[in-house]
Design an enzyme around this catalytic site. Structure first.
Site, PDB file in Angstrom:
ATOM      1  N   ASP A 167       3.497   2.516  -1.564  1.00  0.00           N
ATOM      2  CA  ASP A 167       3.780   3.271  -2.795  1.00  0.00           C
ATOM      3  C   ASP A 167       2.513   3.759  -3.479  1.00  0.00           C
ATOM      4  OD1 ASP A 167       3.379   1.283  -5.431  1.00  0.00           O
ATOM      5  OD2 ASP A 167       3.804   0.203  -3.584  1.00  0.00           O
ATOM      6  N   GLN A 168       1.367   3.074  -3.241  1.00  0.00           N
ATOM      7  CA  GLN A 168       0.120   3.478  -3.895  1.00  0.00           C
ATOM      8  C   GLN A 168      -0.460   4.758  -3.295  1.00  0.00           C
ATOM      9  OE1 GLN A 168      -2.692   0.212  -4.945  1.00  0.00           O
ATOM     10  NE2 GLN A 168      -1.241  -1.138  -3.921  1.00  0.00           N
TER      11      GLN A 168
ATOM     12  N   LEU B 273       0.834  -1.201   0.000  1.00  0.00           N
ATOM     13  CA  LEU B 273       0.000   0.000   0.000  1.00  0.00           C
ATOM     14  C   LEU B 273       0.869   1.252   0.000  1.00  0.00           C
ATOM     15  CD1 LEU B 273      -2.948   0.863   0.007  1.00  0.00           C
ATOM     16  CD2 LEU B 273      -2.828   1.014   2.494  1.00  0.00           C
TER      17      LEU B 273
ATOM     18  N   HIS C 131       9.727   0.650  -4.918  1.00  0.00           N
ATOM     19  CA  HIS C 131       8.560   1.256  -5.570  1.00  0.00           C
ATOM     20  C   HIS C 131       8.237   2.600  -4.917  1.00  0.00           C
ATOM     21  CE1 HIS C 131       7.595  -2.156  -8.011  1.00  0.00           C
ATOM     22  NE2 HIS C 131       6.318  -1.864  -8.147  1.00  0.00           N
TER      23      HIS C 131
END
Length: 309
Positions: free
Chosen positions: A240-241, A238, A263
């Protein structure tokens, strides 16, 4: 897809190209269709389009086609059960309707995402993990794969978690995907831990040819347990999102994570370059437990406002 969302100009977007040139125009609402024509992930299409259509002139309907449960990308179940409730803390809602599930190599899945634009994103603060109160999930098979495999994934995962967490009921449902809602053959599992402060962390895995179902279940369980050990309030997938939303939000956002992934470092780099947001990553010194590798990612968002609203 993003070119089409905003009637932009795009050059060099072909296989073998080492450079693209993209000139965006005004972001439009309305109905947009994007089809990977393979098992390319619909969740990655959603990831890239969502921050754009939030700043569109009118509501959007994204018809996304490809793989819903594919390697190297979030599974649609993760997007629905973990990403969605957390990202909605930025102050917007979206609806995700899974019309058809699709798997490697054929794809053929379809998801319809509906969302309205907003004026501005609120900052978030997810730094208090709390204690784990619930563990639940689903183990699925689709197509010709036997239901027994779903049961084996689920029970192996439960056994693995029980070794470490003894005082919680672990509820993993085995599921046979209905024939009219899944294209091709596939299997996999997602397991979610919910905490007393509303944090959601997950582990997941996909079945592969020649890999025993119980091994798939154990892989997902071990991923979840690893995400619970580091003490972060979001899991490794979660972190990097959330970066792009933190960068665009109006104010200071903070998330507590385990080790910062490559990421996430990449997402921060581009958010700083492109949006001029400012990020700091600080290691948390845990007096009580020196073994925990925990970080606070803080961002001064740019307070992007929607010019159309």
């Amino acid at each position: 897809m993003i070119r089409d969302l905003c009637d932009g100009q795009l050059e060099g977007a072909e296989i073998g190209s080492t450079e693209i040139r993209f000139t965006p125009e005004k972001i439009k609402g309305g109905i947009h269709t994007a089809d990977t024509k393979t098992a390319g992930s619909v969740c990655l299409l959603m990831q890239v389009s969502m921050p754009c259509v939030l700043f569109a002139a009118s509501p959007s309907e994204l018809r996304l086609r490809g793989g819903t449960n594919a390697e190297m990308a979030p599974q649609i179940d993760y997007t629905e059960m973990v990403f969605k409730p957390v990202v909605e803390k930025f102050g917007f809602r979206f609806n995700c309707d899974i019309k058809m599930r699709g798997y490697y190599p054929k794809g053929g899945g379809e998801v319809i995402v509906r969302m309205s634009p907003i004026k501005q994103l609120n900052p978030i603060n997810i730094t208090d993990r709390g204690s784990v109160t619930k563990i639940y999930g689903r183990a699925f098979v689709a197509g010709v794969l036997p239901f027994k495999a779903a049961k084996e994934m689920a029970s192996a995962a439960v056994r693995c978690i029980r070794k470490e967490i003894r005082d919680l009921y672990v509820n993993i449902q085995p599921v046979q995907e209905p024939k009219d809602q899944a294209f091709g053959n596939g299997s996999g599992i997602i397991i979610i831990a919910e905490t007393s402060t509303g944090c959601l962390l997950a582990g997941s895995s996909l079945g592969k040819r020649g890999v025993n179902a119980d091994k798939v279940g154990i892989e997902a369980a071990e991923m979840l347990l690893a995400n619970l050990r580091h003490g972060g309030a979001v899991d490794e997938y979660l972190q990097d999102q959330l970066i792009i939303f933190m960068a665009l939000a109006n104010g200071v956002s903070r998330i507590k994570t385990g080790p910062v992934t490559l990421h996430t470092q990449t997402a921060i780099h581009f958010a700083e370059q492109l949006a001029k947001a400012q990020f700091t990553v600080k290691k948390v010194e845990n007096e009580d437990d020196a073994s925990k590798d925990t970080y606070i990612i803080e961002c001064q968002g740019i307070g992007m406002t929607n010019p159309h609203l």
